[in-house]
Motif scaffolding. Structure first.
Motif, PDB file in Angstrom:
ATOM      1  N   ASN A  92      10.257  -4.563   2.255  1.00  0.00           N
ATOM      2  CA  ASN A  92       8.849  -4.516   1.892  1.00  0.00           C
ATOM      3  C   ASN A  92       8.699  -4.055   0.433  1.00  0.00           C
ATOM      4  OD1 ASN A  92       8.975  -1.663   1.863  1.00  0.00           O
ATOM      5  ND2 ASN A  92       8.343  -1.529   4.001  1.00  0.00           N
ATOM      6  N   VAL A  93       7.461  -4.021  -0.046  1.00  0.00           N
ATOM      7  CA  VAL A  93       7.197  -3.676  -1.442  1.00  0.00           C
ATOM      8  C   VAL A  93       7.728  -2.287  -1.770  1.00  0.00           C
ATOM      9  CG1 VAL A  93       5.351  -3.137  -3.085  1.00  0.00           C
ATOM     10  CG2 VAL A  93       5.220  -5.207  -1.685  1.00  0.00           C
ATOM     11  N   LEU A  94       7.463  -1.324  -0.913  1.00  0.00           N
ATOM     12  CA  LEU A  94       7.879   0.053  -1.187  1.00  0.00           C
ATOM     13  C   LEU A  94       9.394   0.151  -1.314  1.00  0.00           C
ATOM     14  CD1 LEU A  94       6.932   2.986  -1.534  1.00  0.00           C
ATOM     15  CD2 LEU A  94       7.227   3.275   0.945  1.00  0.00           C
ATOM     16  N   ARG A 112      10.731   7.453  -2.559  1.00  0.00           N
ATOM     17  CA  ARG A 112       9.504   6.840  -2.035  1.00  0.00           C
ATOM     18  C   ARG A 112       8.276   7.353  -2.766  1.00  0.00           C
ATOM     19  NH1 ARG A 112       9.024   4.430   3.630  1.00  0.00           N
ATOM     20  NH2 ARG A 112      10.983   3.291   3.745  1.00  0.00           N
ATOM     21  N   THR A 116       5.860   4.929  -4.845  1.00  0.00           N
ATOM     22  CA  THR A 116       4.422   4.863  -4.557  1.00  0.00           C
ATOM     23  C   THR A 116       3.610   5.007  -5.840  1.00  0.00           C
ATOM     24  OG1 THR A 116       4.748   5.757  -2.323  1.00  0.00           O
ATOM     25  CG2 THR A 116       2.533   5.929  -3.266  1.00  0.00           C
ATOM     26  N   ILE A 119       3.887   1.784  -7.812  1.00  0.00           N
ATOM     27  CA  ILE A 119       3.063   0.737  -7.189  1.00  0.00           C
ATOM     28  C   ILE A 119       1.607   0.923  -7.572  1.00  0.00           C
ATOM     29  CG2 ILE A 119       2.194  -0.082  -4.959  1.00  0.00           C
ATOM     30  CD1 ILE A 119       5.063   0.528  -3.865  1.00  0.00           C
ATOM     31  N   ASP A 125      -1.795  -0.773  -4.776  1.00  0.00           N
ATOM     32  CA  ASP A 125      -2.036   0.190  -3.693  1.00  0.00           C
ATOM     33  C   ASP A 125      -2.477  -0.535  -2.423  1.00  0.00           C
ATOM     34  OD1 ASP A 125      -3.159   1.134  -6.469  1.00  0.00           O
ATOM     35  OD2 ASP A 125      -2.406   2.944  -5.495  1.00  0.00           O
ATOM     36  N   GLU A 128       2.078  -1.660   0.190  1.00  0.00           N
ATOM     37  CA  GLU A 128       3.437  -1.131   0.271  1.00  0.00           C
ATOM     38  C   GLU A 128       4.246  -1.735   1.410  1.00  0.00           C
ATOM     39  OE1 GLU A 128       0.884   1.993  -1.700  1.00  0.00           O
ATOM     40  OE2 GLU A 128       0.696   0.614  -0.009  1.00  0.00           O
ATOM     41  N   ARG A 129       3.604  -2.122   2.512  1.00  0.00           N
ATOM     42  CA  ARG A 129       4.333  -2.599   3.688  1.00  0.00           C
ATOM     43  C   ARG A 129       4.504  -4.127   3.720  1.00  0.00           C
ATOM     44  NH1 ARG A 129       7.041   1.705   4.818  1.00  0.00           N
ATOM     45  NH2 ARG A 129       5.712   3.552   4.890  1.00  0.00           N
ATOM     46  N   VAL A 143       5.340  -6.319  -8.506  1.00  0.00           N
ATOM     47  CA  VAL A 143       6.373  -5.565  -7.787  1.00  0.00           C
ATOM     48  C   VAL A 143       7.628  -5.451  -8.659  1.00  0.00           C
ATOM     49  CG1 VAL A 143       7.875  -5.492  -5.759  1.00  0.00           C
ATOM     50  CG2 VAL A 143       5.499  -6.242  -5.524  1.00  0.00           C
TER      51      VAL A 143
END
Length: 356
Positions: A92-94, A112, A116, A119, A125, A128-129, A143
């Motif tokens: 995922n993005v995070l 993380r 965050t 991002i 925002d 992230e998922r 990203v």
């Protein structure tokens, strides 16, 4: 002030091919710097040498005063954003953004937290998922930016990062990239073959061709005062009228016409007079020649292109065709194909350029 990047006498050869030919280049701290040129000119190879993905054959390469010419990428305070983004599709993005930190041994919570924040910096925002396949091209590009920025590089390298985007999105991202660079104060080194991108975003531009640096300057300097024919022709649209310098104030064109031109070149030097289409004006021939009777040529309109906010007139001279671009002003005279016209310009608006 110590340069962010300083390249001195650097060449790069691949066998018998000289990709970069003895270049000197200084990029200042906090500068948005563009390497501009056609495919195969050496700009990407130069970027790869700064990144540590290729090593110079000869010369010195310093980042903030430290010689890095033989150091691997992970030993340099730089990060790179590539055109294809190179995101991990299963993450995922995070996790994509945090990946570099995790590989450096940063604990999961710290990585993380930093991811965050990165991002948020690129305005993703709430995403992230999501995985890369669930993002638009512009979001994927952000990203990739966040992943590069999370390591807090002193220099961010961008290799054609907007090339995969459509025109409208690319133009939006140009503004966002420039705003982000100003906000961070980090040196951006941006490789592109798109002249408009370079002019729009950069503090300074280096124009390259065949492995050589032809000119370094601000967008205005590059556009208004190109040093040679290649730069004049590559940066935007221009009309190149061949001629010979007669003295410091006159150029004799190939058809024998003499036009006013400011020059410190030696009499007899063969040059081209570079006149941007928007710097010239068009007039009905019986209504005078515009700003300076000595800076004008006669011709005939052979095409008129309507662009909404502008009109482009193609004018046939005795020996070539040139273009004139003017605002679509209802108060200006209109011209039709076949009209005899005079194209005029102010001598200060024309640049004399050599062949190379």
């Amino acid at each position: 002030m110590t340069a962010a990047v300083e390249i001195t006498g650097v060449s790069k050869r691949f066998g018998d091919v000289v990709a970069v030919d003895d270049i000197d280049l200084r990029i200042d701290d906090g500068e948005f710097f563009a390497l501009l040129g056609p495919s195969g000119c050496g700009k990407t190879t130069t970027l790869r040498m700064i990144a540590g993905l290729d090593f110079p054959t000869t010369g010195s390469l310093k980042i903030f005063g430290h010689e890095v010419g033989t150091l691997p990428p992970n030993k340099r305070p730089v990060n790179t954003v590539f055109q294809n983004y190179a995101l991990f599709p299963h993450m995922n993005v995070l996790d994509n953004v945090a990946f570099g930190l995790r590989m450096q041994g940063t604990d999961k919570a710290t990585a993380r937290s930093a991811a965050t924040a990165a991002i948020g910096l690129v305005r993703l925002d709430g995403m992230e998922r999501r995985r890369p396949a669930q993002l638009s091209g512009g979001q994927q590009q952000r990203v990739a930016l966040a992943r590069a920025l999370v390591n807090e590089p002193k220099v961010l390298l961008l290799d054609e990062p907007l090339g995969a985007l459509d025109l409208k999105l690319r133009q939006e991202m140009q503004g966002e990239l420039k705003s982000l660079q100003r906000e961070l104060g980090v040196s951006f080194v941006f490789v592109t073959h798109d002249q408009e991108e370079a002019l729009t975003m950069s503090d300074r531009i280096a124009v390259m061709d065949e492995g050589r640096l032809l000119q370094i300057g601000t967008p205005e300097e590059i556009y208004e005062r190109p040093v040679n024919r290649f730069v004049a022709d590559f940066i935007g649209q221009t009309n190149l009228l061949e001629g010979t310098v007669e003295d410091g104030a006159t150029v004799c064109l190939v058809n024998g016409a003499r036009v006013a031109a400011r020059s410190d070149l030696t009499a007899g030097t063969r040059i081209a007079l570079s006149i941007r289409p928007e710097r010239a004006t068009i007039h009905h021939r019986d209504h005078g020649t515009g700003p300076d009777a000595g800076s004008a040529v006669d011709g005939e309109v052979v095409a008129v292109t309507y662009l909404g906010n502008a009109l482009v007139h193609r004018v046939k001279l005795d020996w070539m065709e040139i273009e004139v671009r003017e605002a679509n002003d209802p108060d200006r005279p209109r011209f039709a194909v076949g009209d005899p016209v005079t194209v005029a310009w102010d001598p200060s608006a024309a640049a004399l350029v050599a062949d190379r």
